[in-house]
Design an enzyme around this catalytic site. Structure first.
Site, PDB file in Angstrom:
ATOM      1  N   HIS A   1      44.565  45.301  41.679  1.00 42.14           N
ATOM      2  CA  HIS A   1      44.671  43.890  42.065  1.00 42.14           C
ATOM      3  C   HIS A   1      43.276  43.310  42.242  1.00 42.14           C
ATOM      4  CE1 HIS A   1      46.302  40.260  43.766  1.00 42.14           C
ATOM      5  NE2 HIS A   1      45.613  40.415  44.868  1.00 42.14           N
TER       6      HIS A   1
ATOM      7  N   CYS B   1      45.938  37.773  38.537  1.00 45.05           N
ATOM      8  CA  CYS B   1      44.998  37.836  39.661  1.00 45.05           C
ATOM      9  C   CYS B   1      43.565  37.994  39.150  1.00 45.05           C
ATOM     10  CB  CYS B   1      45.369  38.967  40.617  1.00 45.05           C
ATOM     11  SG  CYS B   1      45.477  40.595  39.840  1.00 45.05           S
TER      12      CYS B   1
END
Length: 973
Positions: A914, A403
């Site tokens: 994230h 990510c």
């Protein structure tokens, strides 16, 4: 009450009594020495909360864990039962599982201990649950690294029936490591009880190949099917009823061929680390389920229907049939680009469609490569075909903790000038494959290819597999599947593009530094840039290059030293509030008529507890000297802080109280004694409710009158007493409790002080003692005990985003970047005039600005003893950022207005978290949320969050591949 036990009292394990604290430490130390010298592959490790382990270490004074030393200030109480539930979270779905919460970090929130050590803890104190994980070898670095598999992949294996459809009643679950392969799953499927119902999830590792014995080969023919949903949704295929009348709709599955069995599970992007895999057995010697290539009309021209991402059999250049993936198609030329699964992209080749080297998938006996480094065709290469929601707005496949990469790529994809430069193939003429500092042109080629796919309007999701392979080949930190920093990826990408596109084939080396004395900043800047251009000349530098100026001033001779350093795009700025910590503290007043009050105050993070007390004094009115700060854990006082303790030692989840104790301010010497509430349960006494602290002056010695103690304790306990009718056995009418002076692990010391006669005293000079307030049985306590209400101060109600947004602006961060500071001790600068190292003052400035820039909000702090993420909200302009006040070049000030076009965001803690991106589309001007494979339009009103990490700005009016004005300096050389 002599034999009273609280929950802190260790229970007797089977076979004997609990060892003494010293013996416990000896046993654990021996096991830790044996098991922790070198983590072995296949060894089992169990999770224990840091809080519980710290309490055990303080109790036993064990030094088996070098990361945790006994805390002399903490209570020496035996820990209660282990409570590992707080480490777990439930992931919902048709097959729910429990896993370690994703926001928890090793050593900060928990420790992994050898299984044998956990069994000792469990035998002595019980509790749980037991969370077991297996250590496996990760392919990181040259030798690899053995680590505990924190998040195993939960594979749900379902057998198909005679009709070929999944039989949900046969489902069973196994846990695998990311480096396990589909062949391991196949072996587990053969050994599993697929005729039984769904197994209950066990928190212990249940991987099929825990033993060193080789798996027995089965002669039974089976094959596996993988859900194609993993490609589009990154998740487990679920049998959902889309239409009640039509019944359940089966997801699409793809058969696993022999050449794919070596593919590692970690290469798939399984959502929540869960995967549904079908197991098919032959029925009467035949396969029932049909593959995509098996049609009723074998005469169909299958080549005419090929599309990108399809699987075929292909004959390689050494006459071996291999499984291959179609990567590109040129219809006009009747050619296809194929990739041999499991091999590097350098073996990709274009073949004619009518070539005899191409065959329908499954029609040739394919050979598997002798490696486990296989990749999933649908997770990595094919992407998802379709029309994107807007030009250049597509999802990027998460290839396994990538990510961070996707966030950077999405931001760079919308960079003015760069996309046009790549789409128009202008970079191809600048490729420099001979540059020893470059990457054979691969970084530029792969990035250009990726941008081309994103803007082709053929895909809704693109898999940046080839790009990841390229950066991993030249930058080891980006190999594998570990989470990395999006800014570090950006720095590598910019440098890689610059070197691959460097127009200079011969670089002139000039060892002479640019002399600064007697030169103006303007002249010195030009000379520094000219020197840089002798070795660096690329379109990347032309449009993304800037110039920093550093100025050092000697404190003794007052000499000023200046230096100009080029940079690519990124300006790292500190967060001025980063040295402040917002701490929530509940203040308990000595005046029982005042309810305890919860405050949120800002104090220097690396300051001392006394500074926190002064902040609390300012809002509560209690003198700082009269406050005693303590941590409350499991209904008891866990730790009392000294004034010299560091505020930074308070962890995010710690519950902090500050007790007003007048004796602490009045007496020269005093003892601090916890007051805990206890009640008798079914078997023994346990703590409950809220604890308190009492400070007792010792100016007259350690012996204190029990009469004075009764009066003091009665005041403290008054808010806890409900209106009640005294139970018949109560010795003290009107008082529903008795008070015992005892040691902190439950053994009573002395009798009930309520019975002490006049003139009796208590020795308060002893260590690790508490006042235990006994409320009788748990049933009696329900009728007599009440927890005093806690009121929230206005600072708690105003601690949300509204207050934060008004506290820090991007302008503050830019000013902090240019703030003059004195170098710290140990980091002295050598003054060439004074001929010695001195603590000089240093000032950084931006002299010239790049056309596009990324302002990095330095949210991550690292020191030798501390790691932290700063979540302070920073307000930043979406349009019209004026950089004129933050640059020194007068010419730059004339055109220094910038507009935001992308944001790289980071959520979660330091343990990984994230990344995602918000981008402004260059075509329609709308903002989009790009979160791995998912993209959606968003309102610009929601762009500003405390998770913003990299802010991408472009100079207003910039958007074509024009040279920088200062690039004309090259002509003067």
């Amino acid at each position: 009450m002599e034999n009273m036990k609280t929950e802190n009292t260790p229970k007797v394990a089977e076979g004997g009594k609990i060892p003494s604290p010293e013996d416990q430490a000896t046993q654990v130390n021996a096991l830790m020495k044996q098991d922790s010298k070198e983590m072995k592959e296949g060894s089992k490790w169990c999770y224990v909360t840091r809080k519980w382990l710290s309490q055990w270490i303080n109790y036993t004074q064990s030094k088996a864990f070098w990361e945790l030393e006994p805390d002399d200030k903490a209570m020496k109480a035996a820990p209660g039962p282990m409570e590992n539930d707080e480490l777990l979270t439930t992931v919902s779905g048709p097959y729910p599982v429990q896993e370690i919460s994703r926001d928890l970090q090793n050593q900060r929130d928990y420790f992994c201990v050898p299984e044998a050590v956990f069994e000792l803890f469990n035998g002595w104190y019980h509790g749980g649950p037991k969370i077991t994980r297996v250590a496996r070898k990760y392919n990181t670095g040259m030798m690899g690294e053995v680590k505990v598999v924190k998040y195993p992949i939960h594979v749900i294996i379902i057998e198909t029936g005679k009709d070929g459809k999944p039989d949900d009643g046969t489902a069973f679950r196994k846990e695998f490591a990311p480096m396990d392969t589909l062949k391991d799953v196949k072996t587990a499927a053969l050994e599993g009880d697929v005729t039984g119902a769904m197994e209950d999830l066990k928190l212990e590792e249940t991987k099929a190949d825990d033993t060193d014995e080789p798996a027995k080969e089965s002669k039974e023919e089976i094959r596996l099917w993988i859900p194609v949903q993993a490609e589009d949704e990154g998740g487990v295929a679920e049998l959902e009823a889309e239409d009640p009348d039509k019944g359940p709709t089966e997801p699409k599955f793809s058969v696993v061929v022999e050449a794919q069995e070596g593919m590692e599970l970690g290469t798939f992007n399984f959502k929540n680390d869960r995967a549904m895999i079908l197991l098919e057995r032959k029925v009467e010697g035949k396969w029932v389920r049909k593959t995509d290539d098996e049609t009723d009309d074998d005469s169909t021209d299958w080549k005419a229907t090929l599309k990108v991402g399809d699987k075929i059999d292909a004959l390689d250049t050494v006459n071996a049939w291999l499984v291959a993936t179609v990567k590109d198609i040129k219809k006009e030329e009747q050619k296809i680009l194929i990739h041999y699964d499991g091999y590097e992209t350098r073996w990709d080749e274009w073949l004619e469609l009518d070539s005899e080297r191409l065959a329908k998938k499954g029609t040739k006996k394919t050979k598997a490569r002798a490696t486990s480094s296989y990749t999933s065709s649908y997770s990595y290469y094919s992407g998802s075909e379709g029309t994107p929601i807007a030009p250049g707005i597509v999802g990027l496949r998460n290839l396994g903790n990538t990510c961070f990469m996707n966030s950077t790529l999405q931001s760079m994809n919308q960079t003015p000038w760069l996309t046009d430069y790549l789409m128009d193939k202008q970079h191809e003429k600048d490729l420099n494959k001979e540059n020893p500092l470059g990457h054979n042109g691969r970084i530029a080629e792969e990035f250009g290819s990726l941008i081309g796919k994103i803007w082709s309007e053929k895909y809704t999701v693109v898999a940046p597999r080839s790009f990841k392979e390229a950066i991993g080949e030249f930058a080891p930190q980006f190999r594998g599947y570990s989470q990395q920093d999006s800014q570090e990826l950006l720095a590598f990408l910019l440098d890689g593009l610059h070197e691959d596109l460097n127009r200079l084939t011969k670089k002139e080396y000039d060892p002479n530094p640019v002399e600064s004395e007697g030169k103006s900043d303007s002249v010195l800047a030009d000379l520094s840039w000219k020197k840089h251009l002798k070795r660096h000349d690329s379109a990347i530098l032309d449009n993304m290059g800037g110039l920093f100026r550093s100025k050092v001033t000697c404190p003794e001779c007052k000499s000023v030293f200046r230096k100009f350093d080029p940079f690519l795009m990124t300006i790292p700025v500190p967060l001025p509030s980063s040295d402040e910590k917002r701490q929530e503290v509940t203040v308990v007043f000595f005046d029982h008529a005042k309810s305890p009050c919860k405050y949120i105050v800002e104090a220097p993070k690396f300051g001392e507890i006394m500074e926190l007390k002064k902040k609390l004094s300012g809002v509560s009115g209690v003198p700082a000297e009269a406050l005693i700060v303590a941590e409350v854990f499991h209904n008891k006082i866990y730790k009392v802080y000294d004034d010299e303790d560091k505020i930074a030692s308070i962890m995010a989840r710690d519950v902090i109280y500050a007790f007003e104790c007048p004796a602490a301010a009045k007496a020269k010497q005093y003892s601090v004694i916890p007051v805990v509430q206890v009640a008798k349960g079914s078997y023994d006494y346990r703590e409950f409710g809220e604890p308190r602290l009492i400070a007792i002056g010792k100016d007259k010695g350690d012996d204190v009158s029990t009469y004075e103690l009764k009066i003091e304790l009665a005041k403290i306990l008054r808010p806890f007493v409900k209106e009640f009718t005294p139970h018949s056995e109560s010795k003290y009418k009107g008082i529903p409790y008795t008070i015992h002076f005892k040691n902190s692990w439950g053994q009573s010391k002395g009798q009930d002080i309520m019975e002490e006669k006049e003139g009796a005293t208590v020795d308060v000079g002893q260590r690790d003692v508490v006042f235990a307030v006994n409320w009788g049985t748990e049933k009696e306590a329900e009728t007599t005990y009440q927890t005093p209400p806690v009121v929230d101060d206005a600072s708690v109600n105003k601690s949300g985003s509204g207050k934060a947004k008004g506290g820090l602006a991007l302008d503050d961060c830019l000013k902090a970047f240019t703030k003059e500071e004195q170098l710290k001790k140990g980091n002295e600068y050598y003054c060439s005039k004074c001929k010695k190292h001195l603590r000089v003052t240093k000032k950084m400035d931006v002299y010239r600005l790049p056309n596009v820039m990324a302002i990095q909000l330095k949210r991550f702090q690292y020191t030798s003893a501390w790691r932290d993420k700063i979540s302070t909200f920073v307000d930043f302009p979406l349009e019209g950022l004026d950089m004129a006040p933050h640059t020194l070049d007068e010419e730059e000030k004339k055109n220094a207005i910038y507009d935001l076009y992308a944001i790289s965001c980071h959520g979660g803690g330091l343990g990984g978290g994230h990344y995602w991106a918000y981008v402004k589309n260059r075509v329609d001007g709308k903002w989009y949320n790009c979160n791995d494979s998912s993209v959606s339009e968003m309102s610009k009103d929601t762009l500003k969050t405390s998770e913003a990490y990299l802010l991408f700005y472009a100079r207003r009016g910039f958007g074509t591949a024009k040279k920088r004005d200062w690039a004309s300096l090259k002509k003067e050389q």
